[in-house]
Design a protein around this motif. Sequence first.
Motif, PDB file in Angstrom:
ATOM      1  N   LEU A  59       0.886  -1.197  -0.071  1.00  0.00           N
ATOM      2  CA  LEU A  59      -0.327  -0.246  -0.010  1.00  0.00           C
ATOM      3  C   LEU A  59       0.705   1.916   0.148  1.00  0.00           C
ATOM      4  O   LEU A  59       1.913   1.492   1.001  1.00  0.00           O
ATOM      5  N   ILE A  60       1.059   1.848  -1.242  1.00  0.00           N
ATOM      6  CA  ILE A  60       1.406   2.900  -1.146  1.00  0.00           C
ATOM      7  C   ILE A  60       0.877   4.906  -0.104  1.00  0.00           C
ATOM      8  O   ILE A  60      -0.311   4.538  -0.499  1.00  0.00           O
ATOM      9  N   GLY A  61       1.269   5.152   0.436  1.00  0.00           N
ATOM     10  CA  GLY A  61       1.135   6.427   1.187  1.00  0.00           C
ATOM     11  C   GLY A  61      -0.032   6.145   2.388  1.00  0.00           C
ATOM     12  O   GLY A  61      -0.654   6.568   2.920  1.00  0.00           O
ATOM     13  N   ARG A  71      -3.295   4.286  -2.111  1.00  0.00           N
ATOM     14  CA  ARG A  71      -3.724   3.462  -3.088  1.00  0.00           C
ATOM     15  C   ARG A  71      -2.821   1.826  -3.068  1.00  0.00           C
ATOM     16  O   ARG A  71      -2.124   2.353  -2.396  1.00  0.00           O
ATOM     17  N   TYR A  72      -3.085   1.677  -3.833  1.00  0.00           N
ATOM     18  CA  TYR A  72      -2.726   0.203  -4.939  1.00  0.00           C
ATOM     19  C   TYR A  72      -1.567   0.768  -5.669  1.00  0.00           C
ATOM     20  O   TYR A  72      -2.026   0.693  -5.744  1.00  0.00           O
ATOM     21  N   PRO A  73      -0.402  -0.406  -5.368  1.00  0.00           N
ATOM     22  CA  PRO A  73       0.867  -0.416  -6.223  1.00  0.00           C
ATOM     23  C   PRO A  73       0.543  -1.239  -7.204  1.00  0.00           C
ATOM     24  O   PRO A  73      -0.387  -2.169  -6.716  1.00  0.00           O
ATOM     25  N   ASN A  74       1.073  -0.960  -8.563  1.00  0.00           N
ATOM     26  CA  ASN A  74       0.413  -1.510  -9.191  1.00  0.00           C
ATOM     27  C   ASN A  74       1.182  -2.915 -10.171  1.00  0.00           C
ATOM     28  O   ASN A  74       2.278  -2.410  -9.579  1.00  0.00           O
ATOM     29  N   HIS A  75       0.946  -2.864 -11.331  1.00  0.00           N
ATOM     30  CA  HIS A  75       1.970  -4.114 -11.112  1.00  0.00           C
ATOM     31  C   HIS A  75       3.749  -3.688 -11.887  1.00  0.00           C
ATOM     32  O   HIS A  75       4.859  -4.594 -11.173  1.00  0.00           O
ATOM     33  N   TYR A  76       3.313  -2.857 -12.177  1.00  0.00           N
ATOM     34  CA  TYR A  76       4.639  -2.452 -12.705  1.00  0.00           C
ATOM     35  C   TYR A  76       5.105  -1.204 -11.757  1.00  0.00           C
ATOM     36  O   TYR A  76       6.854  -1.676 -12.248  1.00  0.00           O
ATOM     37  N   ALA A 126       2.942  -9.257  -5.418  1.00  0.00           N
ATOM     38  CA  ALA A 126       4.993  -8.958  -4.906  1.00  0.00           C
ATOM     39  C   ALA A 126       5.187 -10.095  -4.589  1.00  0.00           C
ATOM     40  O   ALA A 126       6.310 -10.643  -4.514  1.00  0.00           O
ATOM     41  N   ILE A 127       4.959 -10.839  -4.221  1.00  0.00           N
ATOM     42  CA  ILE A 127       5.264 -12.445  -3.586  1.00  0.00           C
ATOM     43  C   ILE A 127       5.708 -13.176  -5.458  1.00  0.00           C
ATOM     44  O   ILE A 127       6.829 -13.589  -4.686  1.00  0.00           O
TER      45      ILE A 127
END
Length: 479
Positions: A59-61, A71-76, A126-127
């Motif tokens: 989770l970002i922020g 917000r959620y990080p995206n796959h990139y 991420a895993i």
Amino acid sequence: MLVRVLTALALAAVLAVPAGAPAQTQPSAGAFVRRSGSHLTLGGRVFRFGGANVEWLGLIGYGPADPAGPRYPNHYEINDALATARELGARVVRSQTMGDSVGCFVCIEPELGKFNAAAFEPIDYAIVSARRNGIRLIPTIVGDDASAGGSGCVYLRWRNIAVPDCSLVNMAPFWTDGTVRADVEQHIDVVLNHVNRYTGVAYKNEPTILGWDLLNGGGSPRPWTRAIVQHLRRVDSRHLVFSSAWNATLPGVDVCVTFLYPHWQQPLSSRQNELQACKSARKPFVAYEYGWDRTNYPTLGSFRRLLRTLAKNPGIAGDAFWALQAHQRGHGWMPIPADTTDRAAAARIETGQWWALYYTGIRTLVNTAKDMAARAQVIRTHNYVMTGRRPPPHAVPPRPTITSVAGGRLYWQGSAGAKNYSVERAPSARGPWGTACVRCVTDASDGFAATSTGWYRVVPYNLDNKPGPPSRPVGVPVP
């Protein structure tokens, strides 16, 4: 049968490695890292690591807070961060938000006892990405909710327990209230039993997870630690458990942890009693957050001396700098976390202007781009020394992606490990290609002005000036 085939194909697509970014999966990727006395082992061999903190993989922020909200990080972004960590020689990445986020609408646990399936998607991914990059992960159970003072304060608020100026170091009822502890145990159960949507493996059975960090910083009281470890071990008997040196003698605690920040009056010299306590308990010691910038170590030489000292101490099983940022989707870099425009405050208060590391270096109010880049290479060398290897040549950057040609200006998604980029132009998508500029733009540039109609592509170059594969060509129309 068809369902199994489709599932296998979907997993293969997730595990596919982008061009220019070959997998570096460890030979023992399917084995768990274990503890043997004061050492960590993998496949029967000593496991030492240099690593990185990437706090935001879940989770970002969340901590540090972002004015735009979490917000959620995206796959990139996840792939870019972990590929960059791999380029830095990291074997381990610690990520608080992969186990801890509570009290926000996109959190793992938005409300007491209510869990959010969507929040697990970036963690699941991420895993997978970490395993592809040969990296082990350390998630945190109780970490930093910056907007509430700490995740422990969220648990207390849910039970209407008020603590003035609540924070991770000032939340006394959190450690003693049985109902609150049961709430934490419920959170542990849900996280450890969650089944990864991409792999079908529950987190408690996932060898890519190195172990569980009970509390950010490790300093939980012994009675609370004993109770939480006993509960966690009933769910998960395979992973390592991380806590402070003062908890090292407790059954079920495997690894001692600490912070190293001269910036916060926490130099290595202040940790000698912890090192001794951990050594006496015959447990490995990990400096799982250390500062890297000039506010912690004024010169490159003083920073090198710290890392040499860590590497020479066989009781130190690993370390990880705070904290790695990544490219953002679209163009450029992720914004500086916990930002400020106050130059005087930037070097003193909790701000990413001093601690956020961007590979291969950007200018902040505290650090020059040249100094950041140089310290990143010192970290890279150290990370390989910790594993007994010499640093290899820098990896060839993966293919960038042009994301916009609005107004005749090219923007692209950055390439992990790229120092700069050349831009090439052709009359058609098939070529022939000529050079519009040679290594003339970086990820900090405001794109590239395409002054002529034609087809363009962007070529990344690593720190050894070796090119990666060019982006797919994109046509630029007549202005």
